[in-house]
Design an enzyme around this catalytic site. Structure first.
Site, PDB file in Angstrom:
ATOM      1  N   GLY A   1      41.651  48.116  26.063  1.00 44.40           N
ATOM      2  CA  GLY A   1      43.101  48.076  25.950  1.00 44.40           C
ATOM      3  C   GLY A   1      43.842  49.241  26.558  1.00 44.40           C
ATOM      4  O   GLY A   1      45.083  49.257  26.563  1.00 44.40           O
TER       5      GLY A   1
ATOM      6  N   SER B   1      46.147  45.007  24.804  1.00 48.05           N
ATOM      7  CA  SER B   1      45.922  45.495  26.156  1.00 48.05           C
ATOM      8  C   SER B   1      47.139  46.237  26.674  1.00 48.05           C
ATOM      9  O   SER B   1      48.255  46.055  26.188  1.00 48.05           O
ATOM     10  CB  SER B   1      45.610  44.322  27.089  1.00 48.05           C
ATOM     11  OG  SER B   1      44.415  43.676  26.713  1.00 48.05           O
TER      12      SER B   1
ATOM     13  N   GLU C   1      35.194  49.209  25.265  1.00 48.36           N
ATOM     14  CA  GLU C   1      35.033  48.125  26.232  1.00 48.36           C
ATOM     15  C   GLU C   1      36.166  48.143  27.263  1.00 48.36           C
ATOM     16  O   GLU C   1      37.025  47.269  27.267  1.00 48.36           O
ATOM     17  CB  GLU C   1      34.995  46.778  25.513  1.00 48.36           C
ATOM     18  CG  GLU C   1      33.821  46.627  24.565  1.00 48.36           C
ATOM     19  CD  GLU C   1      33.894  45.371  23.714  1.00 48.36           C
ATOM     20  OE1 GLU C   1      32.866  45.010  23.123  1.00 48.36           O
ATOM     21  OE2 GLU C   1      34.979  44.759  23.634  1.00 48.36           O
ATOM     22  N   PRO C   2      36.202  49.132  28.137  1.00 47.75           N
ATOM     23  CA  PRO C   2      37.261  49.179  29.150  1.00 47.75           C
ATOM     24  C   PRO C   2      37.053  48.126  30.238  1.00 47.75           C
ATOM     25  O   PRO C   2      35.921  47.865  30.656  1.00 47.75           O
ATOM     26  CB  PRO C   2      37.127  50.591  29.728  1.00 47.75           C
ATOM     27  CG  PRO C   2      35.678  50.925  29.543  1.00 47.75           C
ATOM     28  CD  PRO C   2      35.275  50.269  28.243  1.00 47.75           C
ATOM     29  N   GLY C   3      38.136  47.516  30.655  1.00 44.88           N
ATOM     30  CA  GLY C   3      38.092  46.578  31.778  1.00 44.88           C
ATOM     31  C   GLY C   3      39.165  46.933  32.779  1.00 44.88           C
ATOM     32  O   GLY C   3      38.893  47.329  33.904  1.00 44.88           O
TER      33      GLY C   3
ATOM     34  N   CYS D   1      55.402  26.720  44.359  1.00 44.33           N
ATOM     35  CA  CYS D   1      56.642  25.971  44.135  1.00 44.33           C
ATOM     36  C   CYS D   1      57.204  26.239  42.739  1.00 44.33           C
ATOM     37  O   CYS D   1      57.270  25.356  41.882  1.00 44.33           O
ATOM     38  CB  CYS D   1      56.388  24.482  44.344  1.00 44.33           C
ATOM     39  SG  CYS D   1      57.901  23.532  44.505  1.00 44.33           S
ATOM     40  N   GLU D   2      57.582  27.494  42.496  1.00 49.56           N
ATOM     41  CA  GLU D   2      58.175  27.932  41.232  1.00 49.56           C
ATOM     42  C   GLU D   2      59.165  29.046  41.535  1.00 49.56           C
ATOM     43  O   GLU D   2      58.820  30.004  42.245  1.00 49.56           O
ATOM     44  CB  GLU D   2      57.106  28.471  40.271  1.00 49.56           C
ATOM     45  CG  GLU D   2      56.096  27.468  39.782  1.00 49.56           C
ATOM     46  CD  GLU D   2      56.664  26.475  38.787  1.00 49.56           C
ATOM     47  OE1 GLU D   2      57.710  26.790  38.156  1.00 49.56           O
ATOM     48  OE2 GLU D   2      56.075  25.392  38.638  1.00 49.56           O
TER      49      GLU D   2
ATOM     50  N   TYR E   1      53.935  37.615  32.002  1.00 55.17           N
ATOM     51  CA  TYR E   1      54.333  38.717  31.131  1.00 55.17           C
ATOM     52  C   TYR E   1      55.569  39.466  31.602  1.00 55.17           C
ATOM     53  O   TYR E   1      55.995  40.419  30.940  1.00 55.17           O
ATOM     54  CB  TYR E   1      53.208  39.766  31.023  1.00 55.17           C
ATOM     55  CG  TYR E   1      51.835  39.247  30.705  1.00 55.17           C
ATOM     56  CD1 TYR E   1      51.643  38.288  29.706  1.00 55.17           C
ATOM     57  CD2 TYR E   1      50.721  39.724  31.379  1.00 55.17           C
ATOM     58  CE1 TYR E   1      50.381  37.821  29.410  1.00 55.17           C
ATOM     59  CE2 TYR E   1      49.447  39.260  31.088  1.00 55.17           C
ATOM     60  CZ  TYR E   1      49.277  38.308  30.103  1.00 55.17           C
ATOM     61  OH  TYR E   1      48.023  37.842  29.809  1.00 55.17           O
TER      62      TYR E   1
ATOM     63  N   TYR F   1      42.855  41.370  36.331  1.00 53.35           N
ATOM     64  CA  TYR F   1      43.636  40.200  35.921  1.00 53.35           C
ATOM     65  C   TYR F   1      44.469  39.606  37.055  1.00 53.35           C
ATOM     66  O   TYR F   1      45.493  38.983  36.815  1.00 53.35           O
ATOM     67  CB  TYR F   1      44.525  40.542  34.714  1.00 53.35           C
ATOM     68  CG  TYR F   1      43.722  41.045  33.552  1.00 53.35           C
ATOM     69  CD1 TYR F   1      42.889  40.180  32.839  1.00 53.35           C
ATOM     70  CD2 TYR F   1      43.734  42.381  33.195  1.00 53.35           C
ATOM     71  CE1 TYR F   1      42.124  40.642  31.784  1.00 53.35           C
ATOM     72  CE2 TYR F   1      42.968  42.855  32.138  1.00 53.35           C
ATOM     73  CZ  TYR F   1      42.163  41.979  31.442  1.00 53.35           C
ATOM     74  OH  TYR F   1      41.397  42.442  30.410  1.00 53.35           O
TER      75      TYR F   1
END
Length: 462
Positions: free
Chosen positions: A278, A237, A319-321, A390-391, A363, A420
């Site tokens: 991707g 991707s 298959e584009p997303g 809390c991170e 990422y 996403y």
């Protein structure tokens, strides 16, 4: 500033810039974006400041015209052979939109499959099931059974164990399912390790280089419980180089020729060659990405030559997303607190974060930002835009450009958040996921309501 000004109206003349201190470039915004005379951003004819007041924040705002335009572009670019990758963003409204624009839909779980089927009434869902493709590297017997019962058009098989499961299900009911085999071509995409899938060392598919894929084709072709109809491949991707996607096509064609050719064990079985999705999108000012049309042209011309050379006659499918959904949306947040660390940076904490956009934490993905109420202004200041989870890693934008004078209570936005974000979000710290609205022609409609505390505690057993 007039919304019809060529420098501010959708499709205007704002030149690509690498300088994030400039006003937010329209190429990173949804297609119908325009700036009002008051300097406020409108999408789909709706003022973003007004939407935040009406629906609350955080809020995902999707430009319906943008989604439809990208779906149509994909259908055209691949001559009808386009399936929307639902994992990028899925709800009932999105499923209906993609189908209405001529796309098939690929799903990766029983939950995604059920969402698509329930988006339509019973009779319509049954007839549309042929346009659904089921993916997944570890499909359960229950998921496979659900897909077969619904009549999905294709199941993309990832492993020998899955072939065993399909054989077992066939023995119980005699149904023959159409399948594609997923192969890994050994082509590594220039992307993050976590979203690279085409290399040999991958959890997905049958490896070409090790001979595993050829053995899988021979086995599948000999099975009476399934109908082998093609090959699927996906190398990763957020790929910016169309050449990488074309290289994978070369490898798959060379692989398929002796197996699906006139004297091969699967002769005449290659009806469909799916190269997955991707295609990358630009998230920040300095990035450029190919269009869906450019991607389709590169792969289609390459496949025309390869299919003629190898004597293969198959429909090329994509298959584009992300390329459909990402730039269609912006996420709206309200600033709750500012913290200045002298000589270091200023933190601007908002009411969302990791729970609605985990990509920066997972990422290291980068985004940009702007103020919808001051959309045409330069953004000379820098803040670290952080969430309320809390991170310490709950950072949305490491160095977010902002107009001068940001204060608590201001509305800020991150563009290119349509893929996403909602789909990968989670109620960490029991902070509910945002609502989602679609905007078009001056109307806003709620398509996903905000997740409430009651929703989150409903599964607790007392």
């Amino acid at each position: 500033m007039s919304p019809d000004s060529p420098s501010t109206a959708a499709g205007g003349t704002d030149a690509p810039t690498d300088d994030p201190s400039d006003p937010i470039p329209f190429r990173l915004l949804p297609q119908t974006s325009e700036v009002s005379e008051e300097g406020r951003l409108r999408v789909g004819g709706c003022d973003l400041v007004d939407l935040a007041a009406q629906f609350g924040t955080p809020l995902f705002v999707y430009d319906e015209a943008h989604l439809r335009a990208r779906c149509r572009e994909a259908v055209s670019a691949f001559d009808g052979g386009a399936a929307y990758a639902a994992k990028a963003f899925l709800c009932a409204a999105m499923a209906r939109l993609a189908i209405s624009e001529g796309m098939d839909i690929d799903v990766s779980s029983g939950g995604e499959l059920a969402t698509v089927l329930r988006a339509f009434d019973g009779d319509t869902a049954e007839s549309l099931a042929q346009r659904i493709v089921l993916h997944g590297n570890n499909k359960s017997v229950a998921e496979l059974g659900m897909a077969r019962a619904a009549g999905v058009g294709r199941i993309v098989v990832d492993s020998a164990d899955e072939l065993d499961r399909l054989d077992e299900l066939h023995r119980a009911d005699g149904m023959v399912q159409r399948v594609l085999l997923r192969v890994t071509p050994g082509v590594r995409a220039e992307t993050h390790e976590y979203i690279s899938t085409g290399q040999a060392d991958s959890k997905f598919g049958f490896g070409i280089g090790q001979g595993i894929a050829a053995a899988a084709v021979e086995r599948a072709a000999a099975m009476s419980s399934i109908e082998l109809t093609g090959i699927h491949c996906h190398i990763g991707s957020q790929v910016f180089r169309v050449e990488s996607l074309a290289k994978a096509l070369d490898v798959v064609a060379e692989f398929a020729a002796p197996l699906f050719g006139s004297s091969g064990p699967a002769a005449g079985r290659l009806d469909e060659l799916s190269m997955g999705g991707g295609l990358g999108v630009a998230y920040v000012e300095s990035e450029r990405a190919p269009t869906i049309t450019e991607w389709g042209a590169a792969l289609s011309s390459r496949w025309a030559a390869l299919s003629q050379r190898h004597g293969l006659d198959a429909r090329l499918v994509a298959e584009p997303g992300r390329a459909i959904a990402a730039a269609a949306a912006v996420t709206l947040y309200t600033v709750g607190a500012l913290k200045e660390v002298p000589g270091v940076r200023t933190y601007a904490a908002v009411d969302g974060g990791y729970g609605d956009n985990p990509r920066p934490m997972l990422y290291g993905s980068d985004y940009t930002a702007f103020m919808p109420a001051r959309a045409a202004e330069h953004r000379p200041d820098r803040v670290r835009l952080v969430g309320k989870h809390c991170e310490s890693g709950d950072v949305i934008v490491r160095s977010a450009p902002m107009p001068a004078g940001l204060v608590a209570g201001d509305l800020v936005a991150t563009p290119v958040t349509g893929a996403y974000g909602y789909s990968m979000g989670a109620p960490y710290n029991r902070i509910g996921r945002p609502a989602v609205v679609f905007v078009a022609d001056g109307d806003a409609r709620l398509v996903v309501r905000r997740e409430t505390i009651d929703d989150m505690v409903a599964l607790d057993i007392h």
